[in-house]
Write an enzyme that holds these catalytic residues in place. Structure first.
Site, PDB file in Angstrom:
ATOM      1  N   TYR A 246     -58.480  69.622 115.994  1.00 13.02           N
ATOM      2  CA  TYR A 246     -59.077  69.436 114.659  1.00 13.02           C
ATOM      3  C   TYR A 246     -60.426  68.719 114.786  1.00 13.02           C
ATOM      4  O   TYR A 246     -61.104  68.639 113.721  1.00 13.02           O
ATOM      5  CB  TYR A 246     -58.045  68.673 113.673  1.00 13.02           C
TER       6      TYR A 246
ATOM      7  N   HIS B  85     -49.776  71.828 121.267  1.00  8.46           N
ATOM      8  CA  HIS B  85     -50.254  72.477 120.078  1.00  8.46           C
ATOM      9  C   HIS B  85     -50.018  74.137 119.994  1.00  8.46           C
ATOM     10  O   HIS B  85     -49.613  74.871 119.121  1.00  8.46           O
ATOM     11  CB  HIS B  85     -51.625  72.397 119.999  1.00  8.46           C
TER      12      HIS B  85
HETATM   13  N1  LIG Z   1     -49.467  73.504 114.814  1.00  5.79           N
HETATM   14  C1  LIG Z   1     -50.383  74.587 114.476  1.00  5.79           C
HETATM   15  O1  LIG Z   1     -50.704  75.502 115.020  1.00  5.79           O
HETATM   16  C2  LIG Z   1     -50.831  74.350 113.055  1.00  5.79           C
HETATM   17  C3  LIG Z   1     -51.499  75.348 112.266  1.00  5.79           C
HETATM   18  C4  LIG Z   1     -51.983  75.529 111.086  1.00  5.79           C
HETATM   19  C5  LIG Z   1     -51.709  74.258 110.229  1.00  5.79           C
HETATM   20  N2  LIG Z   1     -51.179  73.077 111.103  1.00  5.79           N
HETATM   21  C6  LIG Z   1     -51.006  71.773 110.088  1.00  5.79           C
HETATM   22  O2  LIG Z   1     -50.359  72.004 108.965  1.00  5.79           O
HETATM   23  C7  LIG Z   1     -51.317  71.507 107.968  1.00  5.79           C
HETATM   24  C8  LIG Z   1     -51.215  72.224 106.764  1.00  5.79           C
HETATM   25  O3  LIG Z   1     -51.577  73.646 106.622  1.00  5.79           O
HETATM   26  P1  LIG Z   1     -52.655  74.235 106.250  1.00  5.79           P
HETATM   27  O4  LIG Z   1     -53.765  73.238 105.951  1.00  5.79           O
HETATM   28  O5  LIG Z   1     -53.372  75.501 107.109  1.00  5.79           O
HETATM   29  O6  LIG Z   1     -52.290  75.046 104.898  1.00  5.79           O
HETATM   30  P2  LIG Z   1     -51.287  74.396 103.378  1.00  5.79           P
HETATM   31  O7  LIG Z   1     -51.197  72.958 103.545  1.00  5.79           O
HETATM   32  O8  LIG Z   1     -50.286  75.493 103.505  1.00  5.79           O
HETATM   33  O9  LIG Z   1     -52.402  74.679 102.231  1.00  5.79           O
HETATM   34  C9  LIG Z   1     -53.696  73.820 102.090  1.00  5.79           C
HETATM   35  C10 LIG Z   1     -54.498  74.438 101.113  1.00  5.79           C
HETATM   36  O10 LIG Z   1     -53.692  74.032  99.749  1.00  5.79           O
HETATM   37  C11 LIG Z   1     -54.417  73.086  99.003  1.00  5.79           C
HETATM   38  N3  LIG Z   1     -53.539  72.457  98.191  1.00  5.79           N
HETATM   39  C12 LIG Z   1     -52.821  71.285  98.501  1.00  5.79           C
HETATM   40  N4  LIG Z   1     -52.193  70.832  97.673  1.00  5.79           N
HETATM   41  C13 LIG Z   1     -52.166  71.520  96.661  1.00  5.79           C
HETATM   42  C14 LIG Z   1     -51.719  71.420  95.445  1.00  5.79           C
HETATM   43  N5  LIG Z   1     -50.886  70.452  94.952  1.00  5.79           N
HETATM   44  N6  LIG Z   1     -52.018  72.481  94.391  1.00  5.79           N
HETATM   45  C15 LIG Z   1     -52.932  73.339  94.752  1.00  5.79           C
HETATM   46  N7  LIG Z   1     -53.552  73.494  96.079  1.00  5.79           N
HETATM   47  C16 LIG Z   1     -53.288  72.545  97.074  1.00  5.79           C
HETATM   48  C17 LIG Z   1     -55.613  72.491  99.659  1.00  5.79           C
HETATM   49  O11 LIG Z   1     -56.590  72.294  98.819  1.00  5.79           O
HETATM   50  P3  LIG Z   1     -57.536  71.209  99.106  1.00  5.79           P
HETATM   51  O12 LIG Z   1     -57.794  70.703 100.683  1.00  5.79           O
HETATM   52  O13 LIG Z   1     -58.845  71.462  98.451  1.00  5.79           O
HETATM   53  O14 LIG Z   1     -57.017  69.750  98.689  1.00  5.79           O
HETATM   54  C18 LIG Z   1     -55.972  73.514 100.983  1.00  5.79           C
HETATM   55  O15 LIG Z   1     -56.810  74.443 100.382  1.00  5.79           O
HETATM   56  C19 LIG Z   1     -52.704  71.737 108.714  1.00  5.79           C
HETATM   57  O16 LIG Z   1     -53.410  70.872 107.911  1.00  5.79           O
HETATM   58  C20 LIG Z   1     -52.442  71.172 109.920  1.00  5.79           C
HETATM   59  O17 LIG Z   1     -52.156  69.700 109.998  1.00  5.79           O
HETATM   60  C21 LIG Z   1     -50.668  73.259 112.313  1.00  5.79           C
END
Ligand SMILES: NC(=O)c1ccc[n+]([C@@H]2O[C@H](COP(=O)([O-])OP(=O)(O)OC[C@H]3O[C@@H](n4cnc5c(N)ncnc54)[C@H](OP(=O)(O)O)[C@@H]3O)[C@@H](O)[C@H]2O)c1
Length: 272
Positions: free
Chosen positions: A47, A105
């Site tokens: 990241y 990862h």
């Molecule tokens: N291990 C892996 O391969 C892997 C892969 C993908 C993700 N991850 C981890 O999982 C985490 C979460 O996944 P993600 O970031 O892809 O997607 P997510 O958490 O499903 O969605 C994030 C999105 O939702 C928005 N959001 C957050 N809270 C909200 C709310 N209460 N109301 C409306 N919109 C909201 C955020 O907006 P804002 O940012 O504008 O606030 C952002 O655009 C990642 O950040 C990472 O740490 C791991």
């Protein structure tokens, strides 16, 4: 905050995801989350934000023992020496002596699983990480890690949300008492505008995003790590823990399409 006990660690059931957050914006988001009560931060060497997170952790007045920090080794660094170096670099950037959870990862086609886990277990024994785990492992890979290598993995972090069925994987993990950490728990934000979830939320004075998170957190052995940069969303996501869903809500969520995968680990012919 609820916790899950796994392999000697106390994993807070709601954490802050930090993918695509960097620099000062990342530092500000993590500081805001910690001030609101988040104690679980999810990052990864890939990241490019461990230094910003390290700065936020150092600025917080929180005791190290109150924090849970997960980081991950990228799949180009899965040879034993590369894993050790990657963790050294991550710890330096995070300004920590030890992380709480160190994850593989993403699997690599040419990885040597026994050598990888021998190295990870040594890092655990040496106190560089309190626990080890995996992300994006399917059932076939998990079977090798858990049943043959017998590595003490504390979680499998995978995509999981209201639009994706993970029943076979969940059943396998539950049988082995391994928590599932749900990434993309808001389907990368799409859950916030889903009509069914909006309707359910209206009934409970909650938002669609809160409904999506509570649906995950109502499941035993599931942890969720929504990414939110805005303090309002961070607060709303924490408050999702107090939403009460009923059978009618769960039936409506069960009827949503369940085949939407937004991240494709793409390492194996079949993802089960
Ligand atoms: N291990 C892996 O391969 C892997 C892969 C993908 C993700 N991850 C981890 O999982 C985490 C979460 O996944 P993600 O970031 O892809 O997607 P997510 O958490 O499903 O969605 C994030 C999105 O939702 C928005 N959001 C957050 N809270 C909200 C709310 N209460 N109301 C409306 N919109 C909201 C955020 O907006 P804002 O940012 O504008 O606030 C952002 O655009 C990642 O950040 C990472 O740490 C791991």
């Amino acid at each position: 905050m609820d916790h899950l006990q796994t392999q000697g660690i106390n994993l807070p059931r709601l954490g802050l995801g930090t993918f695509r957050m960097q620099g000062d914006a990342c530092r500000a988001a993590v500081e805001s989350a910690l001030a609101l009560g988040y104690r679980h931060i999810d990052t990864a060497e890939m990241y490019g934000n461990e230094d910003a997170i390290g700065a936020a952790l150092a600025a917080s007045k929180l005791a190290r023992t109150d924090l849970h920090i997960t980081t991950k080794v990228w799949n180009e660094n899965l040879a034993p020496d590369a894993i050790r170096k990657a963790l050294d670099v991550s710890l330096k950037k995070l300004r920590l002596d030890q992380v709480d959870l160190y994850l593989v990862h993403w699997p690599a086609r040419n990885m040597n699983l026994p050598a990888m886990f021998e190295t990870l277990m040594k890092l655990k024994d040496d106190g560089r990480t309190r626990a080890i785990g995996v992300a994006n492992f399917n059932i076939a890979l998990l079977k090798t890690v858990v049943e043959q290598i017998k590595a003490p993995i504390a979680c499998n972090q995978v995509e999981y949300h209201v639009f994706l069925d993970q029943t076979p994987l969940r059943n396998y993990l539950a049988a082995k008492s391994i928590p599932l950490v749900a990434y993309c728990p808001l389907a990368q934000g799409r859950a916030a505008s889903d009509e069914t979830l909006i309707k359910i939320g209206r009934k409970h004075g909650a938002t669609a995003a809160q409904v999506a998170l509570k649906w995950l957190l109502d499941q035993d052995d599931v942890v969720a790590i929504p990414k939110a940069s805005r303090p309002e969303s961070q607060k709303a996501n924490l408050e999702a823990l107090h939403v009460g869903l009923d059978d009618e809500d769960r039936a409506a969520i069960a009827a949503l399409p369940k085949n939407k995968r937004f991240v494709n680990p793409g390492f194996a012919p079949e993802w089960d």
